[in-house]
Design a protein around this motif. Structure first.
Motif, PDB file in Angstrom:
ATOM      1  N   THR A 196       0.834  -1.204   0.000  1.00 35.49           N
ATOM      2  CA  THR A 196       0.000   0.000   0.000  1.00 35.49           C
ATOM      3  C   THR A 196       0.866   1.251   0.000  1.00 35.49           C
ATOM      4  O   THR A 196       0.598   2.214  -0.734  1.00 35.49           O
ATOM      5  CB  THR A 196      -0.923   0.007   1.232  1.00 35.49           C
ATOM      6  N   GLN A 197       1.924   1.240   0.801  1.00 32.99           N
ATOM      7  CA  GLN A 197       2.833   2.374   0.836  1.00 32.99           C
ATOM      8  C   GLN A 197       3.522   2.567  -0.515  1.00 32.99           C
ATOM      9  O   GLN A 197       3.667   3.696  -0.997  1.00 32.99           O
ATOM     10  CB  GLN A 197       3.878   2.174   1.934  1.00 32.99           C
ATOM     11  N   TYR A 198       3.953   1.440  -1.110  1.00 35.96           N
ATOM     12  CA  TYR A 198       4.641   1.546  -2.390  1.00 35.96           C
ATOM     13  C   TYR A 198       3.703   2.097  -3.466  1.00 35.96           C
ATOM     14  O   TYR A 198       4.109   2.936  -4.288  1.00 35.96           O
ATOM     15  CB  TYR A 198       5.180   0.184  -2.831  1.00 35.96           C
ATOM     16  N   ARG A 199       2.470   1.629  -3.465  1.00 36.52           N
ATOM     17  CA  ARG A 199       1.514   2.104  -4.466  1.00 36.52           C
ATOM     18  C   ARG A 199       1.205   3.585  -4.281  1.00 36.52           C
ATOM     19  O   ARG A 199       0.968   4.305  -5.263  1.00 36.52           O
ATOM     20  CB  ARG A 199       0.232   1.272  -4.397  1.00 36.52           C
ATOM     21  N   THR A 200       1.210   4.046  -3.046  1.00 33.62           N
ATOM     22  CA  THR A 200       1.040   5.475  -2.797  1.00 33.62           C
ATOM     23  C   THR A 200       2.191   6.257  -3.420  1.00 33.62           C
ATOM     24  O   THR A 200       1.989   7.292  -4.067  1.00 33.62           O
ATOM     25  CB  THR A 200       0.988   5.744  -1.277  1.00 33.62           C
ATOM     26  N   LEU A 201       3.406   5.765  -3.232  1.00 32.13           N
ATOM     27  CA  LEU A 201       4.575   6.405  -3.840  1.00 32.13           C
ATOM     28  C   LEU A 201       4.529   6.299  -5.354  1.00 32.13           C
ATOM     29  O   LEU A 201       4.869   7.255  -6.066  1.00 32.13           O
ATOM     30  CB  LEU A 201       5.855   5.765  -3.302  1.00 32.13           C
ATOM     31  N   ALA A 202       4.089   5.157  -5.859  1.00 29.84           N
ATOM     32  CA  ALA A 202       4.079   4.926  -7.305  1.00 29.84           C
ATOM     33  C   ALA A 202       3.127   5.866  -8.036  1.00 29.84           C
ATOM     34  O   ALA A 202       3.289   6.104  -9.241  1.00 29.84           O
ATOM     35  CB  ALA A 202       3.708   3.473  -7.602  1.00 29.84           C
ATOM     36  N   ARG A 203       2.133   6.400  -7.332  1.00 35.10           N
ATOM     37  CA  ARG A 203       1.248   7.380  -7.964  1.00 35.10           C
ATOM     38  C   ARG A 203       2.017   8.645  -8.320  1.00 35.10           C
ATOM     39  O   ARG A 203       1.624   9.396  -9.207  1.00 35.10           O
ATOM     40  CB  ARG A 203       0.075   7.708  -7.032  1.00 35.10           C
ATOM     41  N   ILE A 204       3.115   8.869  -7.609  1.00 37.71           N
ATOM     42  CA  ILE A 204       3.979  10.008  -7.921  1.00 37.71           C
ATOM     43  C   ILE A 204       5.049   9.584  -8.924  1.00 37.71           C
ATOM     44  O   ILE A 204       5.233  10.196  -9.967  1.00 37.71           O
ATOM     45  CB  ILE A 204       4.657  10.530  -6.640  1.00 37.71           C
ATOM     46  N   ARG A 205       5.752   8.506  -8.570  1.00 37.99           N
ATOM     47  CA  ARG A 205       6.777   7.930  -9.446  1.00 37.99           C
ATOM     48  C   ARG A 205       7.115   6.548  -8.938  1.00 37.99           C
ATOM     49  O   ARG A 205       7.425   6.380  -7.753  1.00 37.99           O
ATOM     50  CB  ARG A 205       8.043   8.786  -9.458  1.00 37.99           C
ATOM     51  N   ALA A 206       7.063   5.557  -9.805  1.00 36.15           N
ATOM     52  CA  ALA A 206       7.409   4.185  -9.430  1.00 36.15           C
ATOM     53  C   ALA A 206       8.894   4.130  -9.078  1.00 36.15           C
ATOM     54  O   ALA A 206       9.743   4.562  -9.862  1.00 36.15           O
ATOM     55  CB  ALA A 206       7.083   3.222 -10.555  1.00 36.15           C
ATOM     56  N   ALA A 207       9.206   3.634  -7.899  1.00 33.66           N
ATOM     57  CA  ALA A 207      10.597   3.544  -7.459  1.00 33.66           C
ATOM     58  C   ALA A 207      11.196   2.212  -7.877  1.00 33.66           C
ATOM     59  O   ALA A 207      10.515   1.185  -7.909  1.00 33.66           O
ATOM     60  CB  ALA A 207      10.673   3.689  -5.941  1.00 33.66           C
ATOM     61  N   THR A 208      12.465   2.240  -8.207  1.00 32.17           N
ATOM     62  CA  THR A 208      13.175   0.996  -8.482  1.00 32.17           C
ATOM     63  C   THR A 208      13.430   0.276  -7.161  1.00 32.17           C
ATOM     64  O   THR A 208      13.251   0.844  -6.076  1.00 32.17           O
ATOM     65  CB  THR A 208      14.517   1.273  -9.165  1.00 32.17           C
ATOM     66  N   GLY A 209      13.869  -0.972  -7.248  1.00 32.55           N
ATOM     67  CA  GLY A 209      14.166  -1.721  -6.041  1.00 32.55           C
ATOM     68  C   GLY A 209      15.216  -1.033  -5.187  1.00 32.55           C
ATOM     69  O   GLY A 209      15.075  -0.937  -3.972  1.00 32.55           O
ATOM     70  N   GLU A 210      16.256  -0.519  -5.833  1.00 34.19           N
ATOM     71  CA  GLU A 210      17.321   0.132  -5.075  1.00 34.19           C
ATOM     72  C   GLU A 210      16.850   1.442  -4.457  1.00 34.19           C
ATOM     73  O   GLU A 210      17.225   1.794  -3.331  1.00 34.19           O
ATOM     74  CB  GLU A 210      18.535   0.383  -5.976  1.00 34.19           C
ATOM     75  N   GLU A 211      16.006   2.173  -5.182  1.00 31.75           N
ATOM     76  CA  GLU A 211      15.458   3.419  -4.627  1.00 31.75           C
ATOM     77  C   GLU A 211      14.584   3.131  -3.414  1.00 31.75           C
ATOM     78  O   GLU A 211      14.648   3.835  -2.404  1.00 31.75           O
ATOM     79  CB  GLU A 211      14.651   4.147  -5.696  1.00 31.75           C
ATOM     80  N   TYR A 212      13.780   2.077  -3.520  1.00 38.59           N
ATOM     81  CA  TYR A 212      12.880   1.771  -2.408  1.00 38.59           C
ATOM     82  C   TYR A 212      13.675   1.270  -1.199  1.00 38.59           C
ATOM     83  O   TYR A 212      13.358   1.589  -0.057  1.00 38.59           O
ATOM     84  CB  TYR A 212      11.850   0.736  -2.841  1.00 38.59           C
ATOM     85  N   ARG A 213      14.735   0.509  -1.460  1.00 33.54           N
ATOM     86  CA  ARG A 213      15.607   0.087  -0.361  1.00 33.54           C
ATOM     87  C   ARG A 213      16.243   1.304   0.305  1.00 33.54           C
ATOM     88  O   ARG A 213      16.413   1.332   1.530  1.00 33.54           O
ATOM     89  CB  ARG A 213      16.699  -0.847  -0.874  1.00 33.54           C
TER      90      ARG A 213
END
Length: 253
Positions: A196-213
């Motif tokens: 849910t948190q990732y999808r909230t961020l993805a509405r702005i810009r999808a983060a790569t695995g390294e960015e999310y880490r």
């Protein structure tokens, strides 16, 4: 009296590997090394280790800690300085914890009323110093993601900004409830919350695995982020990081 590295690690909660790293960077050397190659620490080294850990808790990086310790002349005066910093940090966290406690109360009341909406008189107090755009500036090496979040945040109306902050608060509280329930960071319920948190961020810009880490690491390494998480629940910052690591490993390869 001298203590072997294993005993120092046990007493301090710092791993033996970390103690060896401190020795390698000349931050904390053992008093002596035995014929068997084992490191031994005496009282002076334990005092220095205490100072290192206090300064780390205050958010200083290892290079800065090394400079602080190299510059100090009197150990007692140095400890007094550390004590003053800790008291200031305590006061800041007490104020922050009070704001979070009020938010929790409001959220609990909203659930009793059958709504997910909460009304916070001054929601910016909770995220003072760690608003989305400011938080992302801590993500060194990921300017595209930081820039996208900053542009998004600046474009929000006041009402939208408050709604965004309420949702971020609710996310932290939900994660804290999972932590309190004893669920591991890779449990399905925890990963669903991170999704849910990732999808909230993805509405702005999808983060790569390294960015999310990197976001997960920042929850622990950035003193302002960590302070907010720890005010909600002790250990929550590390729990968030571990949950993001598990999510990135399985879903963002």
């Amino acid at each position: 009296m001298a203590w072997p590295i294993a005993e120092v690690a046990r007493m301090s909660g710092v791993t033996a590997r970390t103690l060896r790293h401190y020795d390698a960077i000349d931050l904390l050397s053992p008093a002596w090394i035995g014929d068997n190659g084992h490191r031994y620490y005496e009282e002076r080294q334990l005092l220095r280790l205490q100072q290192v850990l206090v300064l780390r808790a205050l958010g200083l990086g290892l290079p800065e800690i090394g400079r602080v310790l190299a510059a100090q002349v009197d150990e007692l005066e140095a400890l007094r300085g550390h004590h003053r910093r800790l008291l200031a940090e305590r006061d800041r966290l007490d104020a922050l914890a009070g704001t979070v406690a009020r938010t929790i109360t409001e959220l609990e009341q909203s659930r009793k009323d059958g709504t997910d909406m909460i009304s916070i008189s001054r929601p910016e107090n909770l995220f003072e110093g760690i608003r989305s755009a400011q938080c992302m500036k801590a993500l060194h090496g990921f300017p595209e993601l930081a820039g996208a979040v900053e542009r998004h945040t600046e474009a929000l109306s006041e009402a939208e900004s408050e709604a965004d902050e309420r949702e971020r608060t609710a996310q932290m509280i939900r994660l804290a409830e999972l932590l309190a329930a004893g669920l591991p960071a890779d449990a399905d319920a925890v990963q669903a919350e991170i999704d849910t948190q990732y999808r909230t961020l993805a509405r702005i810009r999808a983060a790569t695995g390294e960015e999310y880490r990197a976001i997960g690491r920042t929850c622990v390494e950035n003193e302002h982020w960590r302070a907010v998480y720890e005010a909600v629940a002790p250990g929550l910052a590390a729990y968030q990081r571990a949950a993001i690591e598990a999510y990135a490993a399985t879903r963002l390869r």
